[in-house]
Design a protein around this motif. Structure first.
Motif, PDB file in Angstrom:
ATOM      1  N   UNK A  17       0.833  -1.203   0.000  1.00  0.00           N
ATOM      2  CA  UNK A  17       0.000   0.000   0.000  1.00  0.00           C
ATOM      3  C   UNK A  17       0.866   1.251   0.000  1.00  0.00           C
ATOM      4  N   UNK A  18       0.386   2.286  -0.702  1.00  0.00           N
ATOM      5  CA  UNK A  18       1.046   3.591  -0.773  1.00  0.00           C
ATOM      6  C   UNK A  18       0.002   4.672  -0.549  1.00  0.00           C
ATOM      7  N   UNK A  19       0.362   5.673   0.246  1.00  0.00           N
ATOM      8  CA  UNK A  19      -0.423   6.901   0.331  1.00  0.00           C
ATOM      9  C   UNK A  19       0.437   8.053  -0.178  1.00  0.00           C
ATOM     10  N   UNK A  20      -0.111   8.820  -1.125  1.00  0.00           N
ATOM     11  CA  UNK A  20       0.567  10.050  -1.539  1.00  0.00           C
ATOM     12  C   UNK A  20       0.031  11.171  -0.667  1.00  0.00           C
ATOM     13  N   UNK A  21       0.937  11.859   0.027  1.00  0.00           N
ATOM     14  CA  UNK A  21       0.527  12.889   0.969  1.00  0.00           C
ATOM     15  C   UNK A  21       1.228  14.206   0.670  1.00  0.00           C
ATOM     16  N   UNK A  22       0.601  15.279   1.137  1.00  0.00           N
ATOM     17  CA  UNK A  22       1.163  16.625   1.049  1.00  0.00           C
ATOM     18  C   UNK A  22       1.079  17.280   2.422  1.00  0.00           C
ATOM     19  N   UNK A  23       2.039  18.128   2.721  1.00  0.00           N
ATOM     20  CA  UNK A  23       2.074  18.846   3.993  1.00  0.00           C
ATOM     21  C   UNK A  23       2.193  20.344   3.746  1.00  0.00           C
ATOM     22  N   UNK A  24       1.667  21.106   4.697  1.00  0.00           N
ATOM     23  CA  UNK A  24       1.791  22.563   4.774  1.00  0.00           C
ATOM     24  C   UNK A  24       0.919  23.259   3.732  1.00  0.00           C
ATOM     25  N   UNK A  25       0.015  24.091   4.217  1.00  0.00           N
ATOM     26  CA  UNK A  25      -0.859  24.851   3.338  1.00  0.00           C
ATOM     27  C   UNK A  25      -0.640  26.330   3.595  1.00  0.00           C
ATOM     28  N   UNK A  26       0.128  26.948   2.710  1.00  0.00           N
ATOM     29  CA  UNK A  26       0.314  28.388   2.791  1.00  0.00           C
ATOM     30  C   UNK A  26       1.287  28.846   3.849  1.00  0.00           C
ATOM     31  N   UNK A  27       0.998  30.024   4.411  1.00  0.00           N
ATOM     32  CA  UNK A  27       1.968  30.765   5.212  1.00  0.00           C
ATOM     33  C   UNK A  27       1.750  30.631   6.710  1.00  0.00           C
ATOM     34  N   UNK A  28       1.047  29.580   7.148  1.00  0.00           N
ATOM     35  CA  UNK A  28       0.713  29.447   8.567  1.00  0.00           C
ATOM     36  C   UNK A  28       1.932  29.558   9.471  1.00  0.00           C
ATOM     37  N   UNK A  41      -3.306  34.845   2.507  1.00  0.00           N
ATOM     38  CA  UNK A  41      -4.053  34.179   1.444  1.00  0.00           C
ATOM     39  C   UNK A  41      -3.459  34.326   0.059  1.00  0.00           C
ATOM     40  N   UNK A  42      -2.186  34.711  -0.014  1.00  0.00           N
ATOM     41  CA  UNK A  42      -1.563  34.923  -1.329  1.00  0.00           C
ATOM     42  C   UNK A  42      -0.320  34.070  -1.539  1.00  0.00           C
ATOM     43  N   UNK A  43      -0.126  33.036  -0.755  1.00  0.00           N
ATOM     44  CA  UNK A  43       1.098  32.236  -0.882  1.00  0.00           C
ATOM     45  C   UNK A  43       1.111  31.520  -2.234  1.00  0.00           C
ATOM     46  N   UNK A  44       2.197  31.652  -2.997  1.00  0.00           N
ATOM     47  CA  UNK A  44       2.240  31.020  -4.329  1.00  0.00           C
ATOM     48  C   UNK A  44       2.152  29.500  -4.275  1.00  0.00           C
ATOM     49  N   UNK A  45       2.537  28.893  -3.154  1.00  0.00           N
ATOM     50  CA  UNK A  45       2.400  27.439  -3.062  1.00  0.00           C
ATOM     51  C   UNK A  45       0.943  27.026  -3.208  1.00  0.00           C
ATOM     52  N   UNK A  71      -5.028  26.752  10.942  1.00  0.00           N
ATOM     53  CA  UNK A  71      -5.026  28.201  10.716  1.00  0.00           C
ATOM     54  C   UNK A  71      -5.335  28.517   9.261  1.00  0.00           C
ATOM     55  N   UNK A  72      -4.895  27.649   8.347  1.00  0.00           N
ATOM     56  CA  UNK A  72      -5.018  27.912   6.914  1.00  0.00           C
ATOM     57  C   UNK A  72      -6.401  27.625   6.352  1.00  0.00           C
ATOM     58  N   UNK A 218       7.755  -7.094   0.356  1.00  0.00           N
ATOM     59  CA  UNK A 218       7.586  -7.350   1.786  1.00  0.00           C
ATOM     60  C   UNK A 218       6.157  -7.170   2.274  1.00  0.00           C
ATOM     61  N   UNK A 219       5.261  -6.661   1.410  1.00  0.00           N
ATOM     62  CA  UNK A 219       3.903  -6.391   1.858  1.00  0.00           C
ATOM     63  C   UNK A 219       3.812  -5.160   2.739  1.00  0.00           C
ATOM     64  N   UNK A 220       4.687  -4.202   2.506  1.00  0.00           N
ATOM     65  CA  UNK A 220       4.779  -3.032   3.364  1.00  0.00           C
ATOM     66  C   UNK A 220       3.902  -1.876   2.950  1.00  0.00           C
ATOM     67  N   UNK A 221       4.140  -0.758   3.623  1.00  0.00           N
ATOM     68  CA  UNK A 221       3.383   0.482   3.403  1.00  0.00           C
ATOM     69  C   UNK A 221       4.367   1.621   3.226  1.00  0.00           C
ATOM     70  N   UNK A 222       4.042   2.549   2.317  1.00  0.00           N
ATOM     71  CA  UNK A 222       4.890   3.709   2.072  1.00  0.00           C
ATOM     72  C   UNK A 222       4.033   4.959   2.037  1.00  0.00           C
ATOM     73  N   UNK A 223       4.405   5.950   2.834  1.00  0.00           N
ATOM     74  CA  UNK A 223       3.794   7.271   2.782  1.00  0.00           C
ATOM     75  C   UNK A 223       4.753   8.195   2.045  1.00  0.00           C
ATOM     76  N   UNK A 224       4.360   8.607   0.849  1.00  0.00           N
ATOM     77  CA  UNK A 224       5.155   9.543   0.043  1.00  0.00           C
ATOM     78  C   UNK A 224       4.739  10.952   0.435  1.00  0.00           C
ATOM     79  N   UNK A 225       5.704  11.841   0.699  1.00  0.00           N
ATOM     80  CA  UNK A 225       5.381  13.154   1.245  1.00  0.00           C
ATOM     81  C   UNK A 225       6.034  14.254   0.410  1.00  0.00           C
ATOM     82  N   UNK A 226       5.196  15.055  -0.235  1.00  0.00           N
ATOM     83  CA  UNK A 226       5.665  16.210  -0.996  1.00  0.00           C
ATOM     84  C   UNK A 226       5.053  17.488  -0.421  1.00  0.00           C
ATOM     85  N   UNK A 227       5.853  18.552  -0.409  1.00  0.00           N
ATOM     86  CA  UNK A 227       5.394  19.861   0.044  1.00  0.00           C
ATOM     87  C   UNK A 227       5.164  20.754  -1.183  1.00  0.00           C
TER      88      UNK A 227
END
Length: 276
Positions: A17-28, A41-45, A71-72, A218-227
């Motif tokens: 199993x894999x989860x694609x995840x993202x972290x951090x929303x804006x300028x908090x 409310x104007x962060x280019x990300x 906060x975001x 191995x039947x493992x799990x991976x959390x992929x994390x992009x900002x």
């Protein structure tokens, strides 16, 4: 003759199993630290990178989990709506990205209270939490249970944690910031990597490619994390799209948001004793 592989612990016909995840929303976090001189409310990300990432996820038919600061939620209601309308999960990443392991019990309680009020106003019910900095405190488990949080995504081992909260861990090498950011030099050195990287995009892609094959075996799990705030040029976006394509191409790997994976692990807890 080699013995047959053990039966999969994941839903048929998947091996891993894999989860694609993202972290951090804006300028908090920048607002918290007094480092944001621009209008809220104007962060280019959020205005640029997040829509591009959502388009790539739609192209490859991948549903993700976005760990956003509470906060975001009021600063970027349109971005939250876009995430939800596309079928992605919005999970919790603290109030303003406070380093969780440094919080006192009183500060933790305050963080929960403020965050849940923001989530209530935004119409969001949190099922998961990723602690900024990757670690939680002993007292966090009880607060998670009290507030109905069903899983946590820290550094650690896959399985059932304290208070019955599912643990869906990430690894530093599976985080884009580990390869891209100067402040991670010490962590890279601790993990046996060079402090200075000549081609971090290729290093990240190579590790993820190898890890995806490992979990298939191995039947493992991976959390992929992009900002989103780190996707700052076409080279990084091209690498991200290649990674998403490789994830989507693995038909024997379950690609699902964290809440779906957590629900499966909870319902099959006997298969997940002993970690990854």
């Amino acid at each position: 003759m080699s013995p047959p592989p053990p039966p999969s612990r994941w839903p048929a016909p998947y091996k891993a199993a894999i989860s694609f995840t993202m972290d951090n929303l804006g300028e908090a976090q920048d607002v918290l630290n007094g480092k944001w001189p621009h209008p809220i409310g104007t962060h280019p990300a959020v205005t640029n990178q997040v829509p591009r990432m959502l388009s790539l996820l739609e192209k490859h038919n991948i549903k993700a989990t976005y760990f956003a600061e509470s906060w975001s939620l009021s600063a970027y209601p349109d971005a939250i709506k876009s995430l939800q309308d596309a079928g992605h999960e919005v999970a919790w990443h603290g109030y303003q990205h406070e380093v969780w392991k440094h919080l006192s019990p009183e500060a933790e309680q305050e963080n929960f209270d403020k965050s849940w009020e923001e989530a209530r106003k935004a119409g969001i019910k949190y099922e998961g939490f990723r602690p900024p900095g990757g670690s939680i405190n002993d007292g966090t488990w009880g607060l998670l249970k009290e507030h109905g949080v069903r899983y946590v995504s820290p550094l650690g081992e896959l399985g059932i944690g304290k208070e019955g909260v599912v643990v869906l861990p990430f690894e530093w090498r599976g985080v884009d910031a580990f390869w891209y950011m100067d402040k991670f030099r010490g962590i890279r050195e601790d993990h046996g990597e060079r402090e200075e990287l000549e081609n971090p995009e290729e290093d990240l892609k190579g590790w993820l490619t190898s890890k995806m094959e490992e979990i298939r075996q191995t039947g493992g799990y991976l959390s992929v994390l992009f900002h989103p705030f780190l996707q700052t040029d076409e080279k990084k976006f091209a690498m991200l799209e290649e990674v998403l394509g490789r994830i989507a191409a693995k038909k024997d790997v379950w690609v699902a948001p964290c809440r779906e994976v957590a629900e499966w692990v909870r319902g099959h807890s006997g298969s997940f004793e002993g970690g990854r």
